[in-house]
Design a protein around this motif. Structure first.
Motif, PDB file in Angstrom:
ATOM      1  N   GLU A  85       1.204  -1.233   0.237  1.00 43.10           N
ATOM      2  CA  GLU A  85       0.437  -0.082  -0.306  1.00 43.10           C
ATOM      3  C   GLU A  85       0.906   1.603   0.190  1.00 43.10           C
ATOM      4  O   GLU A  85       0.198   2.123  -0.756  1.00 43.10           O
ATOM      5  CB  GLU A  85      -0.827   0.212   1.685  1.00 43.10           C
ATOM      6  CG  GLU A  85      -2.498  -1.259   1.329  1.00 43.10           C
ATOM      7  CD  GLU A  85      -1.572  -2.601   1.330  1.00 43.10           C
ATOM      8  OE1 GLU A  85      -0.573  -2.602   1.538  1.00 43.10           O
ATOM      9  OE2 GLU A  85      -2.478  -3.786   1.694  1.00 43.10           O
ATOM     10  N   ARG A 125       2.336   1.821  -3.110  1.00 43.09           N
ATOM     11  CA  ARG A 125       1.849   1.932  -4.176  1.00 43.09           C
ATOM     12  C   ARG A 125       1.261   3.512  -4.099  1.00 43.09           C
ATOM     13  O   ARG A 125       1.405   4.599  -5.088  1.00 43.09           O
ATOM     14  CB  ARG A 125       0.066   1.610  -4.119  1.00 43.09           C
ATOM     15  CG  ARG A 125      -0.886   2.105  -4.727  1.00 43.09           C
ATOM     16  CD  ARG A 125      -2.524   1.852  -4.177  1.00 43.09           C
ATOM     17  NE  ARG A 125      -2.871   2.184  -2.563  1.00 43.09           N
ATOM     18  CZ  ARG A 125      -3.341   1.930  -2.301  1.00 43.09           C
ATOM     19  NH1 ARG A 125      -4.292   1.053  -1.972  1.00 43.09           N
ATOM     20  NH2 ARG A 125      -3.365   2.695  -0.924  1.00 43.09           N
ATOM     21  N   HIS A 140      -0.055   5.252  -7.478  1.00 46.84           N
ATOM     22  CA  HIS A 140      -0.963   4.357  -8.729  1.00 46.84           C
ATOM     23  C   HIS A 140      -2.179   4.675  -7.567  1.00 46.84           C
ATOM     24  O   HIS A 140      -2.081   5.001  -6.561  1.00 46.84           O
ATOM     25  CB  HIS A 140      -0.477   3.297  -8.794  1.00 46.84           C
ATOM     26  CG  HIS A 140       0.341   2.773  -9.431  1.00 46.84           C
ATOM     27  ND1 HIS A 140       1.183   1.842  -9.111  1.00 46.84           N
ATOM     28  CD2 HIS A 140       0.857   3.317 -10.170  1.00 46.84           C
ATOM     29  CE1 HIS A 140       2.300   1.689 -10.106  1.00 46.84           C
ATOM     30  NE2 HIS A 140       2.101   2.929 -10.975  1.00 46.84           N
ATOM     31  N   HIS A 175      -5.175   2.259  -7.890  1.00 50.49           N
ATOM     32  CA  HIS A 175      -5.378   0.234  -7.695  1.00 50.49           C
ATOM     33  C   HIS A 175      -4.006   0.514  -7.187  1.00 50.49           C
ATOM     34  O   HIS A 175      -3.167   0.114  -7.628  1.00 50.49           O
ATOM     35  CB  HIS A 175      -5.696   0.446  -8.568  1.00 50.49           C
ATOM     36  CG  HIS A 175      -6.828   1.466  -9.514  1.00 50.49           C
ATOM     37  ND1 HIS A 175      -8.422   0.838  -9.017  1.00 50.49           N
ATOM     38  CD2 HIS A 175      -7.348   2.276 -10.504  1.00 50.49           C
ATOM     39  CE1 HIS A 175      -8.620   1.890  -8.827  1.00 50.49           C
ATOM     40  NE2 HIS A 175      -8.694   2.904 -10.245  1.00 50.49           N
ATOM     41  N   LEU A 176      -4.144  -0.690  -6.686  1.00 52.93           N
ATOM     42  CA  LEU A 176      -2.683  -1.956  -5.988  1.00 52.93           C
ATOM     43  C   LEU A 176      -3.110  -2.454  -7.025  1.00 52.93           C
ATOM     44  O   LEU A 176      -1.469  -2.831  -7.476  1.00 52.93           O
ATOM     45  CB  LEU A 176      -3.798  -2.052  -4.479  1.00 52.93           C
ATOM     46  CG  LEU A 176      -2.500  -2.681  -4.080  1.00 52.93           C
ATOM     47  CD1 LEU A 176      -1.478  -2.178  -3.609  1.00 52.93           C
ATOM     48  CD2 LEU A 176      -3.538  -3.514  -2.776  1.00 52.93           C
ATOM     49  N   GLU A 177      -3.566  -3.315  -8.108  1.00 50.56           N
ATOM     50  CA  GLU A 177      -3.014  -3.722  -9.059  1.00 50.56           C
ATOM     51  C   GLU A 177      -1.968  -3.040  -9.983  1.00 50.56           C
ATOM     52  O   GLU A 177      -1.161  -3.864 -10.259  1.00 50.56           O
ATOM     53  CB  GLU A 177      -4.611  -4.384  -9.933  1.00 50.56           C
ATOM     54  CG  GLU A 177      -5.591  -5.108  -8.768  1.00 50.56           C
ATOM     55  CD  GLU A 177      -6.534  -4.305  -8.841  1.00 50.56           C
ATOM     56  OE1 GLU A 177      -6.812  -4.774  -7.421  1.00 50.56           O
ATOM     57  OE2 GLU A 177      -6.617  -2.774  -8.459  1.00 50.56           O
ATOM     58  N   ALA A 178      -2.552  -1.831 -10.225  1.00 51.30           N
ATOM     59  CA  ALA A 178      -1.150  -1.237 -10.569  1.00 51.30           C
ATOM     60  C   ALA A 178       0.354  -1.728 -10.220  1.00 51.30           C
ATOM     61  O   ALA A 178       1.069  -1.370 -11.155  1.00 51.30           O
ATOM     62  CB  ALA A 178      -1.450   0.025 -10.979  1.00 51.30           C
ATOM     63  N   THR A 179       0.294  -1.436  -9.035  1.00 45.64           N
ATOM     64  CA  THR A 179       1.355  -1.568  -8.440  1.00 45.64           C
ATOM     65  C   THR A 179       1.864  -2.999  -8.193  1.00 45.64           C
ATOM     66  O   THR A 179       3.173  -3.073  -8.817  1.00 45.64           O
ATOM     67  CB  THR A 179       1.021  -1.027  -6.785  1.00 45.64           C
ATOM     68  OG1 THR A 179       0.846   0.059  -6.748  1.00 45.64           O
ATOM     69  CG2 THR A 179       2.435  -1.090  -5.976  1.00 45.64           C
ATOM     70  N   GLN A 180       1.499  -3.725  -8.377  1.00 48.50           N
ATOM     71  CA  GLN A 180       1.656  -4.990  -8.660  1.00 48.50           C
ATOM     72  C   GLN A 180       2.756  -5.583 -10.046  1.00 48.50           C
ATOM     73  O   GLN A 180       2.497  -6.307  -9.802  1.00 48.50           O
ATOM     74  CB  GLN A 180       0.114  -6.451  -8.493  1.00 48.50           C
ATOM     75  CG  GLN A 180       0.208  -5.929  -6.282  1.00 48.50           C
ATOM     76  CD  GLN A 180      -1.302  -7.120  -6.237  1.00 48.50           C
ATOM     77  OE1 GLN A 180      -2.412  -7.098  -8.022  1.00 48.50           O
ATOM     78  NE2 GLN A 180      -1.775  -7.010  -5.661  1.00 48.50           N
ATOM     79  N   VAL A 181       2.459  -4.907 -10.788  1.00 49.17           N
ATOM     80  CA  VAL A 181       2.922  -5.322 -12.356  1.00 49.17           C
ATOM     81  C   VAL A 181       3.700  -4.822 -11.810  1.00 49.17           C
ATOM     82  O   VAL A 181       5.221  -5.577 -12.396  1.00 49.17           O
ATOM     83  CB  VAL A 181       1.460  -4.267 -12.950  1.00 49.17           C
ATOM     84  CG1 VAL A 181       2.806  -4.218 -14.705  1.00 49.17           C
ATOM     85  CG2 VAL A 181       0.641  -4.736 -13.474  1.00 49.17           C
ATOM     86  N   LYS A 193       6.487  -7.090  -8.517  1.00 48.44           N
ATOM     87  CA  LYS A 193       6.289  -8.488  -9.031  1.00 48.44           C
ATOM     88  C   LYS A 193       7.572  -8.589  -7.957  1.00 48.44           C
ATOM     89  O   LYS A 193       8.469  -8.602  -8.444  1.00 48.44           O
ATOM     90  CB  LYS A 193       6.342  -8.950 -10.456  1.00 48.44           C
ATOM     91  CG  LYS A 193       5.374  -8.720 -10.811  1.00 48.44           C
ATOM     92  CD  LYS A 193       4.947  -9.681 -12.256  1.00 48.44           C
ATOM     93  CE  LYS A 193       3.923  -9.084 -12.491  1.00 48.44           C
ATOM     94  NZ  LYS A 193       3.022  -9.825 -13.516  1.00 48.44           N
TER      95      LYS A 193
END
Length: 53
Positions: free
Chosen positions: A25, A28, A33, A35-41, A44
């Protein structure tokens, strides 16, 4: 010498911050970002890298 792009720098910074113990978080927010999903990209990290954190 290879070519470097902003994407590689963002990925490296995000991975380094996570490996140093920063929560996803906070990473992020640091990357800006929404959205958290954008950070996960960008962030990794393999399970073998998380052992011991």
């Amino acid at each position: 010498m290879g070519r470097y792009y902003p994407h590689y720098l963002r990925h490296s910074i995000a991975t380094h911050l996570l490996q140093s113990g920063m929560s996803l978080e906070y990473v992020r927010d640091f990357l800006g970002h929404r959205h958290l999903e954008a950070t996960q990209v960008y962030a990794k990290v393999g399970a073998h890298q998380l052992v011991g954190l």
